[in-house]
Design a protein around this motif. Structure first.
Motif, PDB file in Angstrom:
ATOM      1  N   LYS A   1      -7.076  -3.082  -0.469  1.00 54.02           N
ATOM      2  CA  LYS A   1      -5.735  -2.699  -0.587  1.00 54.02           C
ATOM      3  C   LYS A   1      -4.634  -3.475   0.298  1.00 54.02           C
ATOM      4  O   LYS A   1      -3.662  -3.879   0.050  1.00 54.02           O
ATOM      5  CB  LYS A   1      -5.484  -1.226   0.070  1.00 54.02           C
ATOM      6  CG  LYS A   1      -6.053  -0.387  -0.992  1.00 54.02           C
ATOM      7  CD  LYS A   1      -5.975   1.009  -0.536  1.00 54.02           C
ATOM      8  CE  LYS A   1      -6.416   2.298  -1.355  1.00 54.02           C
ATOM      9  NZ  LYS A   1      -6.439   3.567  -0.727  1.00 54.02           N
TER      10      LYS A   1
ATOM     11  N   GLN B   1       7.885   0.751   1.365  1.00 58.49           N
ATOM     12  CA  GLN B   1       7.747   0.590   0.008  1.00 58.49           C
ATOM     13  C   GLN B   1       6.352  -0.276  -0.426  1.00 58.49           C
ATOM     14  O   GLN B   1       5.575   0.560  -1.113  1.00 58.49           O
ATOM     15  CB  GLN B   1       8.738  -0.147  -0.635  1.00 58.49           C
ATOM     16  CG  GLN B   1       8.846  -0.622  -2.159  1.00 58.49           C
ATOM     17  CD  GLN B   1       9.866  -1.349  -2.651  1.00 58.49           C
ATOM     18  OE1 GLN B   1      10.686  -1.403  -1.731  1.00 58.49           O
ATOM     19  NE2 GLN B   1       9.582  -2.251  -3.645  1.00 58.49           N
ATOM     20  N   ILE B   2       6.161  -1.065   0.505  1.00 55.35           N
ATOM     21  CA  ILE B   2       4.742  -1.560   0.387  1.00 55.35           C
ATOM     22  C   ILE B   2       3.390  -0.842   0.527  1.00 55.35           C
ATOM     23  O   ILE B   2       2.740  -0.646  -0.132  1.00 55.35           O
ATOM     24  CB  ILE B   2       4.361  -2.902   1.202  1.00 55.35           C
ATOM     25  CG1 ILE B   2       5.752  -3.922   0.800  1.00 55.35           C
ATOM     26  CG2 ILE B   2       3.265  -3.336   0.899  1.00 55.35           C
ATOM     27  CD1 ILE B   2       5.957  -4.958   1.903  1.00 55.35           C
TER      28      ILE B   2
ATOM     29  N   TYR C   1       1.588  -8.039  -3.628  1.00 53.46           N
ATOM     30  CA  TYR C   1       2.870  -7.122  -4.018  1.00 53.46           C
ATOM     31  C   TYR C   1       4.143  -7.847  -3.521  1.00 53.46           C
ATOM     32  O   TYR C   1       5.060  -8.169  -4.036  1.00 53.46           O
ATOM     33  CB  TYR C   1       2.769  -5.805  -3.384  1.00 53.46           C
ATOM     34  CG  TYR C   1       3.895  -4.910  -3.877  1.00 53.46           C
ATOM     35  CD1 TYR C   1       3.763  -4.161  -5.034  1.00 53.46           C
ATOM     36  CD2 TYR C   1       5.029  -4.517  -3.039  1.00 53.46           C
ATOM     37  CE1 TYR C   1       4.858  -3.482  -5.474  1.00 53.46           C
ATOM     38  CE2 TYR C   1       6.078  -3.701  -3.343  1.00 53.46           C
ATOM     39  CZ  TYR C   1       5.910  -3.179  -4.730  1.00 53.46           C
ATOM     40  OH  TYR C   1       7.018  -2.255  -4.928  1.00 53.46           O
TER      41      TYR C   1
ATOM     42  N   GLN D   1       3.464   2.583   0.663  1.00 52.23           N
ATOM     43  CA  GLN D   1       3.233   3.618  -0.438  1.00 52.23           C
ATOM     44  C   GLN D   1       2.714   3.185  -1.752  1.00 52.23           C
ATOM     45  O   GLN D   1       1.940   3.719  -2.443  1.00 52.23           O
ATOM     46  CB  GLN D   1       4.640   4.207  -0.889  1.00 52.23           C
ATOM     47  CG  GLN D   1       4.765   5.399  -1.769  1.00 52.23           C
ATOM     48  CD  GLN D   1       5.929   5.867  -2.188  1.00 52.23           C
ATOM     49  OE1 GLN D   1       7.122   5.216  -1.828  1.00 52.23           O
ATOM     50  NE2 GLN D   1       6.201   6.756  -2.850  1.00 52.23           N
ATOM     51  N   HIS D   2       3.065   1.742  -2.106  1.00 50.48           N
ATOM     52  CA  HIS D   2       2.390   1.120  -3.297  1.00 50.48           C
ATOM     53  C   HIS D   2       0.897   1.254  -3.214  1.00 50.48           C
ATOM     54  O   HIS D   2       0.058   1.362  -4.162  1.00 50.48           O
ATOM     55  CB  HIS D   2       3.022  -0.249  -3.587  1.00 50.48           C
ATOM     56  CG  HIS D   2       2.585  -0.841  -4.651  1.00 50.48           C
ATOM     57  ND1 HIS D   2       2.677  -0.693  -5.952  1.00 50.48           N
ATOM     58  CD2 HIS D   2       1.571  -1.851  -4.633  1.00 50.48           C
ATOM     59  CE1 HIS D   2       1.990  -1.437  -6.713  1.00 50.48           C
ATOM     60  NE2 HIS D   2       1.273  -2.084  -5.858  1.00 50.48           N
ATOM     61  N   VAL D   3       0.567   0.796  -2.076  1.00 44.64           N
ATOM     62  CA  VAL D   3      -0.869   0.548  -1.875  1.00 44.64           C
ATOM     63  C   VAL D   3      -1.755   1.760  -1.429  1.00 44.64           C
ATOM     64  O   VAL D   3      -2.849   1.786  -1.429  1.00 44.64           O
ATOM     65  CB  VAL D   3      -1.457  -0.549  -0.889  1.00 44.64           C
ATOM     66  CG1 VAL D   3      -0.658  -1.971  -1.628  1.00 44.64           C
ATOM     67  CG2 VAL D   3      -0.850  -0.414   0.373  1.00 44.64           C
TER      68      VAL D   3
ATOM     69  N   GLU E   1      -3.930  -6.415  -1.765  1.00 47.24           N
ATOM     70  CA  GLU E   1      -3.072  -6.136  -2.826  1.00 47.24           C
ATOM     71  C   GLU E   1      -1.477  -5.816  -2.344  1.00 47.24           C
ATOM     72  O   GLU E   1      -0.432  -6.424  -2.823  1.00 47.24           O
ATOM     73  CB  GLU E   1      -3.406  -4.570  -3.317  1.00 47.24           C
ATOM     74  CG  GLU E   1      -2.462  -4.006  -4.379  1.00 47.24           C
ATOM     75  CD  GLU E   1      -2.741  -2.607  -5.052  1.00 47.24           C
ATOM     76  OE1 GLU E   1      -2.002  -1.910  -5.823  1.00 47.24           O
ATOM     77  OE2 GLU E   1      -3.835  -2.051  -4.586  1.00 47.24           O
TER      78      GLU E   1
ATOM     79  N   HIS F   1       7.256  -9.567  -5.212  1.00 52.83           N
ATOM     80  CA  HIS F   1       8.469  -8.629  -5.138  1.00 52.83           C
ATOM     81  C   HIS F   1       9.412  -9.066  -3.909  1.00 52.83           C
ATOM     82  O   HIS F   1      10.333  -8.393  -3.417  1.00 52.83           O
ATOM     83  CB  HIS F   1       8.323  -7.063  -4.982  1.00 52.83           C
ATOM     84  CG  HIS F   1       7.835  -6.423  -6.147  1.00 52.83           C
ATOM     85  ND1 HIS F   1       6.328  -6.504  -6.359  1.00 52.83           N
ATOM     86  CD2 HIS F   1       8.129  -5.819  -7.242  1.00 52.83           C
ATOM     87  CE1 HIS F   1       5.777  -6.138  -7.460  1.00 52.83           C
ATOM     88  NE2 HIS F   1       6.848  -5.550  -8.028  1.00 52.83           N
TER      89      HIS F   1
END
Length: 317
Positions: free
Chosen positions: A174, A195-196, A181, A198-200, A177, A185
């Motif tokens: 993660k 944001q990062i 990300y 939450q995404h992973v 990842e 972005h």
């Protein structure tokens, strides 16, 4: 989890054998924000596993704060540089706790090296069921012998180690990842740590720690480094772009702030960096790997970019 009575029981051993033993178990629910244990001030010596089944708690270890949510357990050495409490935004915290003798310290330190002080257990997992059964057995029947106690203690620690190490491998992926990300972005002005994370699917506190452990820098600093690296490439290869255009293309809302960040990273303002490249008749952009064309050959137009001619001749550098 089945409804269980909120009780606690301690175990004392007349033998002086140096075995890893379970010293106490309990199930507790707290709803007062006065609940706080500062382990720097405690004198009783043991190691603690506290497993959250409802609500939310918090633990601070070496000045770094972690949330402890349902399905998560934290581990601390007492006394030590840590404290745990009911945070102000939480209304309650229900948890099992297990106190162990200091013989488990090597296991605790090994876990810290792989996962940190908070471990994901889950609520409907064999390990969560084992914790419930151990609590029930300790409260209802007790431990007949020190050897039985030690066997059950070791069994819990071994299963916790196995669970944590498997989770650490998944979380390392993660972190990879998260870096990918950011790479994809970085141009978004709104890109943030929240944001990062939450995404992973990681807490931002854990993400920061593991990102730094893996890559030697924080996510925030990595974002800046990527943006400035991209800006440098644009300054070298897009002589007609304005500073404002470059700022927007690398994720900054205005060129004033972009200039401050660029100077902090590179030691000179972006316009000066751009002027330096104009001393060359040609600029070749060197990538971390060849940029391939349709036939798999290195694309010449991507490798060599004409630079702006200086307005007057120069006599060398």
């Amino acid at each position: 989890m089945h409804p269980l009575p909120h009780k606690s029981v301690g175990f004392r051993f007349p033998s002086d054998l140096s075995l890893l033993t379970l010293r106490g178990v309990g199930l507790q629910r707290v709803d007062s924000h006065s609940y706080c244990w500062d382990n720097r001030e405690r004198r009783d010596e043991h190691c603690l596993i506290q497993f959250c089944v409802e609500g939310e708690g918090a633990v601070v270890v070496d000045e770094m704060e972690y949330s402890v949510r349902p399905g998560e357990a934290f581990l601390v050495d007492i006394p030590g540089n840590s404290r745990y409490f009911l945070p102000q935004h939480a209304t309650c915290w229900e948890f099992f706790y297990f106190e162990f003798s200091k013989e488990c310290l090597p296991l605790l330190r090994s876990l810290y090296g792989h996962t940190g002080p908070v471990v994901w257990v889950g609520l409907d997992t064999p390990l969560a069921g084992q914790m419930e059964q151990l609590y029930r057995y300790g409260v209802e029947q007790g431990m007949v012998t020190q050897y039985e106690n030690s066997r059950l203690a070791y069994e819990l620690w071994m299963n916790l180690m196995e669970c944590a190490l498997a989770g650490a491998k998944e979380e390392r992926s993660k972190v990879d990842e998260a870096r990918a990300y950011i790479d994809q972005h970085y141009a978004q002005e709104s890109l943030s740590l929240d944001q990062i994370a939450q995404h992973v699917g990681l807490s931002k506190y854990y993400l920061c720690k593991e990102f730094h452990r893996t890559f030697g820098t924080t996510p925030g600093k990595y974002i800046r480094e990527v943006r400035i690296a991209k800006a440098c490439a644009l300054l070298l290869t897009n002589q007609d772009c304005t500073m404002e255009e470059i700022a927007h293309r690398v994720g900054y809302a205005n060129n004033n702030y972009f200039g401050k960040v660029f100077r902090a990273e590179k030691g000179l303002p972006p316009d000066q960096y751009k002027r330096q490249s104009s001393h060359y008749d040609m600029v070749r952009t060197v990538y971390d790997r060849p940029k391939l064309g349709a036939e798999g050959a290195v694309s010449p137009e991507s490798a060599t970019v004409p630079a702006a001619r200086p307005k007057r001749p120069h006599s060398g550098r």
